[in-house]
Design a protein around this motif. Structure first.
Motif, PDB file in Angstrom:
ATOM      1  N   PHE A  87       9.705   6.482  -4.914  1.00  0.00           N
ATOM      2  CA  PHE A  87       9.173   7.789  -4.533  1.00  0.00           C
ATOM      3  C   PHE A  87       8.493   7.703  -3.163  1.00  0.00           C
ATOM      4  O   PHE A  87       8.728   8.525  -2.271  1.00  0.00           O
ATOM      5  CB  PHE A  87       8.176   8.233  -5.598  1.00  0.00           C
ATOM      6  CG  PHE A  87       7.473   9.515  -5.289  1.00  0.00           C
ATOM      7  CD1 PHE A  87       8.112  10.728  -5.444  1.00  0.00           C
ATOM      8  CD2 PHE A  87       6.152   9.507  -4.849  1.00  0.00           C
ATOM      9  CE1 PHE A  87       7.460  11.909  -5.176  1.00  0.00           C
ATOM     10  CE2 PHE A  87       5.497  10.687  -4.573  1.00  0.00           C
ATOM     11  CZ  PHE A  87       6.156  11.886  -4.733  1.00  0.00           C
ATOM     12  N   ILE A  88       7.671   6.661  -2.987  1.00  0.00           N
ATOM     13  CA  ILE A  88       6.945   6.498  -1.729  1.00  0.00           C
ATOM     14  C   ILE A  88       7.904   6.102  -0.601  1.00  0.00           C
ATOM     15  O   ILE A  88       7.786   6.591   0.521  1.00  0.00           O
ATOM     16  CB  ILE A  88       5.820   5.449  -1.888  1.00  0.00           C
ATOM     17  CG1 ILE A  88       4.818   5.933  -2.926  1.00  0.00           C
ATOM     18  CG2 ILE A  88       5.114   5.194  -0.576  1.00  0.00           C
ATOM     19  CD1 ILE A  88       3.817   4.891  -3.333  1.00  0.00           C
ATOM     20  N   SER A 134       4.861   3.716  -7.741  1.00  0.00           N
ATOM     21  CA  SER A 134       6.009   4.622  -7.562  1.00  0.00           C
ATOM     22  C   SER A 134       6.733   4.226  -6.284  1.00  0.00           C
ATOM     23  O   SER A 134       6.816   4.992  -5.337  1.00  0.00           O
ATOM     24  CB  SER A 134       5.558   6.074  -7.514  1.00  0.00           C
ATOM     25  OG  SER A 134       4.199   6.207  -7.772  1.00  0.00           O
ATOM     26  N   ARG A 171       9.582   8.990   0.847  1.00  0.00           N
ATOM     27  CA  ARG A 171       8.623   9.659   1.727  1.00  0.00           C
ATOM     28  C   ARG A 171       8.556   9.000   3.095  1.00  0.00           C
ATOM     29  O   ARG A 171       8.547   9.674   4.121  1.00  0.00           O
ATOM     30  CB  ARG A 171       7.225   9.570   1.114  1.00  0.00           C
ATOM     31  CG  ARG A 171       6.841  10.793   0.400  1.00  0.00           C
ATOM     32  CD  ARG A 171       5.415  10.734  -0.031  1.00  0.00           C
ATOM     33  NE  ARG A 171       5.258  11.874  -0.908  1.00  0.00           N
ATOM     34  CZ  ARG A 171       4.132  12.262  -1.452  1.00  0.00           C
ATOM     35  NH1 ARG A 171       3.048  11.582  -1.236  1.00  0.00           N
ATOM     36  NH2 ARG A 171       4.082  13.326  -2.205  1.00  0.00           N
TER      37      ARG A 171
END
Lengths: 173, 277
Positions: A143-144, A140, A147
């Motif tokens: 997504f990471i 992902s 973050r």
């Protein structure tokens, strides 16, 4: 480094550990930005300490955080990485006067601009290593990566706040 | 020899860096809970005590909502009790076949003292441990559904790998038609879990309940996992993408029940023999 400095560093590790494990581990903004203030410890190790003791102290710091957040090996790996990079990075960004009168590279002593330049890459490298090791894959990726970026900004802010709260009275040598 | 030592001394920081990264890697990869002590996890005595202390302070602020939750669960259980008593008296339940299949589960009540939901491998720490009869591998449920499995235990504390952990697989069935599948978290949203291996010849409806299968001794059958929120099927794939809304709110866990199955060992032994002639 004198034994007194070591004891002070040990107290710092304990305080950062308690702050991280009891308060900041639960502080997640928008479900994305994690508060990982303990890396401020690695940034604020006195310049007089050798590379070996910096690495060892950072490993202890990361390992204890791991035990408290059930992420064995994840925080240690990322923290040791930035502890290894810190002296090299400090050499690259040596200010005009050198570090002769500097005990700890705080925002008060080094100035806001220098401090930002010092902090951002270290935070980013730490988070990059941390989140991808934790995920265990690049599956992902975006997504990471989101973050990592949001957490970096959040922690930059927190570390600057920490500077004004806890590192105001550090004296230059 | 002297030159070698000089070389090592010169590169000592780099070598130490490699050693420490290697140690971290070993910790990361090798620590299988079933073979190690609980020392390195949050279930160790010191960590447990510190988290308990924090929880003792923090729980005062959520007493009202926790009371409501427990009262709600009480009401639910009371309802079930009366229903079962009625069925028992009128003789509509506990037929001989059913009572033979009955597995005598025991429940251990525990309080959550530390919890995370935002990592890829989330763990929960509870204040019950080996002293209460807990062992790694036992199932954990909450008032509204599954929570996870016991991961490592110390004398008085235990670490649970939460259902929000990409390494935890839970055997599940879709209640409406009995389709057997596996529930696994994707790592992104703590409110949803995914179902794997739902074959495409089955019609899956939005709104169906997903419960545990009872095919392994960790969970009894019919424990709620969640409700199907979204179903999609790509042309080239043989399995559905099923998104399930978890029935448990992992943000606000407080009371959990660890399931002890006294027959688990016997059943495991029997089933192991099947694969080893």
């Amino acid at each position: 480094m004198s034994s007194r400095t070591y004891i002070i560093q040990l107290i710092h590790i304990t305080l950062y550990l308690l702050a991280q494990a009891l308060v900041f581990n639960d502080l997640v903004l928008f479900g994305r930005a994690f508060a990982l203030v303990y890396i401020s410890f690695v940034l604020m190790v006195p310049l007089e300490s050798g590379r070996v003791s910096l690495l060892l102290m950072s490993f202890v710091m990361g390992f204890l955080i791991d035990v408290f957040s059930d992420t064995l090996g994840v925080h240690s790996a990322a923290t040791v990485l930035i502890a290894f990079l810190r002296p090299h990075w400090l050499n690259l960004i040596t200010p005009r006067g050198g570090y002769e009168n500097v005990s700890i590279p705080t925002i008060q002593i080094m100035g806001f601009q220098w401090f930002i330049v010092y902090t951002i890459p270290i935070i980013f490298v730490h988070h990059f290593a941390l989140f991808f090791i934790e995920a265990g894959s690049f599956n992902s990726f975006f997504f990471i990566f989101k973050r990592i970026l949001l957490s970096s900004l959040f922690n930059l802010f927190l570390i600057i706040v920490f500077q004004y709260f806890f590192y105001r009275n550090v004296k230059s040598i | 020899m002297r030159r070698l030592l000089q070389l090592i001394h010169y590169y000592r920081a780099f070598l130490l860096f490699l050693v420490l990264e290697f140690v971290s890697l070993i910790l990361l990869v090798r620590f299988n809970p079933y073979h190690s002590a609980s020392f390195f996890y949050s279930s160790n005595v010191l960590t447990g005590k510190i988290f308990t202390l924090r929880n003792n302070i923090a729980q005062y602020f959520s007493l009202v909502s926790k009371n409501e939750e427990l009262a709600y669960e009480n009401a639910l259980l009371r309802e079930q009790y009366y229903k079962l008593r009625h069925e028992f008296r009128t003789g509509t339940s506990l037929l001989p076949e059913e009572s033979k299949n009955f597995e005598p589960f025991e429940f251990v009540n525990a309080t959550v003292i530390n919890n995370s939901t935002r990592k890829f491998h989330n763990f929960i720490t509870i204040n019950a441990g080996a002293a209460n009869g807990l062992e790694p591998g036992m199932g954990v449920i909450g008032p509204s559904g599954i929570i996870g499995k016991v991961f490592s235990v110390s004398e008085n504390y235990a670490t649970i790998s939460s259902a929000l952990n990409i390494d935890v697989l839970t055997s599940a069935v879709i209640k409406s038609d009995g389709t057997f599948c596996t529930a696994r978290w994707s790592g992104e949203d703590p409110r949803y879990i995914n179902l794997l291996y739902v074959p495409r010849h089955i019609s899956v409806q939005k709104g169906d309940s997903v419960v545990t299968s009872g095919f392994n001794p960790v969970f009894p059958s019919d424990i709620m996992i969640g409700i199907i929120e979204d179903v999609s099927l790509k042309e080239s794939e043989s399995f559905y993408n099923v998104k399930v809304a978890l029935s448990t709110d992992f943000y606000t866990l407080s009371q959990v029940y660890v399931i002890k199955n006294p027959l688990a060992e016997e059943r495991n032994r029997l089933e192991e023999n099947l694969f080893m002639p």
